[in-house]
Design an enzyme around this catalytic site. Structure first.
Site, mmCIF file in Angstrom:
data_model
loop_
_atom_site.group_PDB
_atom_site.id
_atom_site.type_symbol
_atom_site.label_atom_id
_atom_site.label_comp_id
_atom_site.label_asym_id
_atom_site.label_seq_id
_atom_site.Cartn_x
_atom_site.Cartn_y
_atom_site.Cartn_z
ATOM 1 N N ASP A 44 17.771 -11.869 3.654
ATOM 2 C CA ASP A 44 18.580 -11.928 4.874
ATOM 3 C C ASP A 44 17.945 -12.879 5.898
ATOM 4 O O ASP A 44 18.477 -13.084 6.977
ATOM 5 C CB ASP A 44 18.844 -10.531 5.457
ATOM 6 C CG ASP A 44 17.583 -9.796 5.851
ATOM 7 O OD1 ASP A 44 16.484 -10.339 5.657
ATOM 8 O OD2 ASP A 44 17.700 -8.654 6.370
ATOM 9 N N SER A 45 16.813 -13.486 5.509
ATOM 10 C CA SER A 45 16.260 -14.590 6.302
ATOM 11 C C SER A 45 17.290 -15.710 6.406
ATOM 12 O O SER A 45 17.134 -16.618 7.233
ATOM 13 C CB SER A 45 14.962 -15.111 5.667
ATOM 14 O OG SER A 45 15.130 -15.302 4.279
ATOM 15 N N ASP A 83 18.993 -9.043 -0.919
ATOM 16 C CA ASP A 83 18.618 -8.237 0.244
ATOM 17 C C ASP A 83 19.791 -7.383 0.707
ATOM 18 O O ASP A 83 20.935 -7.836 0.704
ATOM 19 C CB ASP A 83 18.237 -9.183 1.394
ATOM 20 C CG ASP A 83 16.883 -8.860 1.976
ATOM 21 O OD1 ASP A 83 16.333 -7.789 1.662
ATOM 22 O OD2 ASP A 83 16.367 -9.701 2.741
ATOM 23 N N LYS A 113 16.911 -5.182 -2.347
ATOM 24 C CA LYS A 113 15.708 -4.915 -1.541
ATOM 25 C C LYS A 113 16.124 -4.180 -0.273
ATOM 26 O O LYS A 113 17.110 -4.546 0.371
ATOM 27 C CB LYS A 113 14.994 -6.230 -1.189
ATOM 28 C CG LYS A 113 13.773 -6.012 -0.270
ATOM 29 C CD LYS A 113 12.886 -7.235 -0.193
ATOM 30 C CE LYS A 113 13.394 -8.314 0.726
ATOM 31 N NZ LYS A 113 13.539 -7.904 2.146
ATOM 32 N N GLU A 115 14.724 -2.492 3.400
ATOM 33 C CA GLU A 115 13.654 -2.407 4.402
ATOM 34 C C GLU A 115 13.442 -0.967 4.867
ATOM 35 O O GLU A 115 14.405 -0.218 5.057
ATOM 36 C CB GLU A 115 14.020 -3.249 5.639
ATOM 37 C CG GLU A 115 13.913 -4.736 5.401
ATOM 38 C CD GLU A 115 14.084 -5.541 6.681
ATOM 39 O OE1 GLU A 115 13.998 -4.983 7.789
ATOM 40 O OE2 GLU A 115 14.312 -6.765 6.544
ATOM 41 N N GLU A 183 5.024 -7.148 4.329
ATOM 42 C CA GLU A 183 5.128 -8.303 5.228
ATOM 43 C C GLU A 183 4.216 -8.135 6.442
ATOM 44 O O GLU A 183 4.268 -7.117 7.147
ATOM 45 C CB GLU A 183 6.586 -8.473 5.686
ATOM 46 C CG GLU A 183 6.762 -9.660 6.628
ATOM 47 C CD GLU A 183 8.207 -10.084 6.821
ATOM 48 O OE1 GLU A 183 9.117 -9.496 6.194
ATOM 49 O OE2 GLU A 183 8.428 -11.027 7.611
HETATM 50 O O1 KIV Z 1 14.708 -12.048 3.921
HETATM 51 C C1 KIV Z 1 13.663 -12.550 3.495
HETATM 52 O O2 KIV Z 1 13.586 -13.725 3.185
HETATM 53 C C2 KIV Z 1 12.503 -11.691 3.401
HETATM 54 C C3 KIV Z 1 11.148 -12.326 3.500
HETATM 55 C C4 KIV Z 1 10.132 -11.350 3.833
HETATM 56 C C5 KIV Z 1 10.705 -13.053 2.316
HETATM 57 O O3 KIV Z 1 12.646 -10.515 3.268
#
Ligand code: KIV
Length: 267
Positions: A44-45, A83, A113, A115, A183
């Protein structure tokens, strides 16, 4: 046949570090597919490096699906991590199941993924694992919570937050996480978590002792002249290269040096 869980597990067992890079589009994914990189994260970057926002929070489930589809097409040989964006799972376990299920149904991503370490996230990790969706956890600086974390700061610096992160990483692994992304935490904590859990850790700003590393592609390729965080190593100066190439193209157009006869179609 690729399998992200087995591939990551094997690397950890043999002590070979795992390399992960982010990617958001087909063209770069095609190039990355021709490298030795172990895995690709559609992060999500994208909120920052693709969409130009100041955080990852505006990224939607539709954005993740759109970009993950493109990356999956370009890099069919690589395990792809998708993400879970802000608000796709924080509201309820059911919402999280639906969002993760939609990602897995509409793309060919290999896992999602998530968080955080809230009870909801731990329960969701368990439920997703049970229904066959591999989960990578993400601890330390979790950018979707940057407001409550007080900004983009190193996490786990106090004895309490350190102990908590170790405990939560164990709980997430018990719930079924096949890997934990760490992170921006002290190197010693990255080492301790890596040694305390049975699954591979992937670090970004987590020091030298994690099972693998991840970087944002635009960062490692040097696309932003003004971005120099301590954890980053730039492996190219793509911004410089692109400016040079575009400048040469512009000059050629202005001088009528491009197109040449060989670029023109005959009758
Ligand atoms: O969204 C992302 O790119 C991440 C970074 C920590 C690699 O989660």
């Amino acid at each position: 046949m690729k399998n992200i869980i087995l591939e990551f597990k094997k690397k950890r067992e043999t002590g070979i570090p795992i390399s992960v890079i982010t990617c958001y589009d087909y063209s770069f994914a095609r190039v990355f597919a021709q490298t030795e990189i172990d895995s690709i994260l559609v992060g999500d970057s994208m909120g920052m490096v693709i969409q130009g926002h100041g955080s990852t929070m505006p990224v939607t489930l539709e954005d993740i699906i759109y970009h993950t589809k493109a990356v999956c097409k370009g890099a069919q040989n690589k395990p792809i991590i998708a993400d879970m964006p802000f608000l796709s799972y924080q509201t309820s376990v059911e919402d999280g199941i639906r969002a993760a299920g939609t990602i897995m149904k509409e793309t060919t991503a290999d896992c999602v993924k998530l968080e955080g370490d809230s009870d909801l996230v731990i329960e969701l990790t368990h439920r997703l694992n049970e229904m066959g969706v591999p989960v990578m956890s993400h601890l330390g600086l979790t950018p979707q919570s940057f407001n409550t974390l007080g900004g983009y700061k190193v996490q786990g610096k106090t004895p309490e937050s350190r102990a908590r992160m170790i405990q939560k990483s164990k709980e997430l692994v018990d719930a079924g996480a096949f890997s934990v992304l760490l992170e921006m935490i002290p190197e010693s904590l990255g080492k301790e978590i890596t040694e305390s859990i049975s699954v591979p850790t992937i670090g970004i700003g987590a020091g030298r002792h994690t099972s693998g590393q991840v970087l944002v592609m635009q960062d490692l390729l040097g696309m932003n002249d003004e971005f120099h965080p301590k954890f980053l190593k730039k492996y190219a100066n793509l911004a410089g290269e692109v400016k040079k190439a575009v400048g040469l193209y512009h000059d050629d157009v202005v001088k009528r040096a491009f197109p040449e006869e060989e670029n023109a179609f005959g009758d």
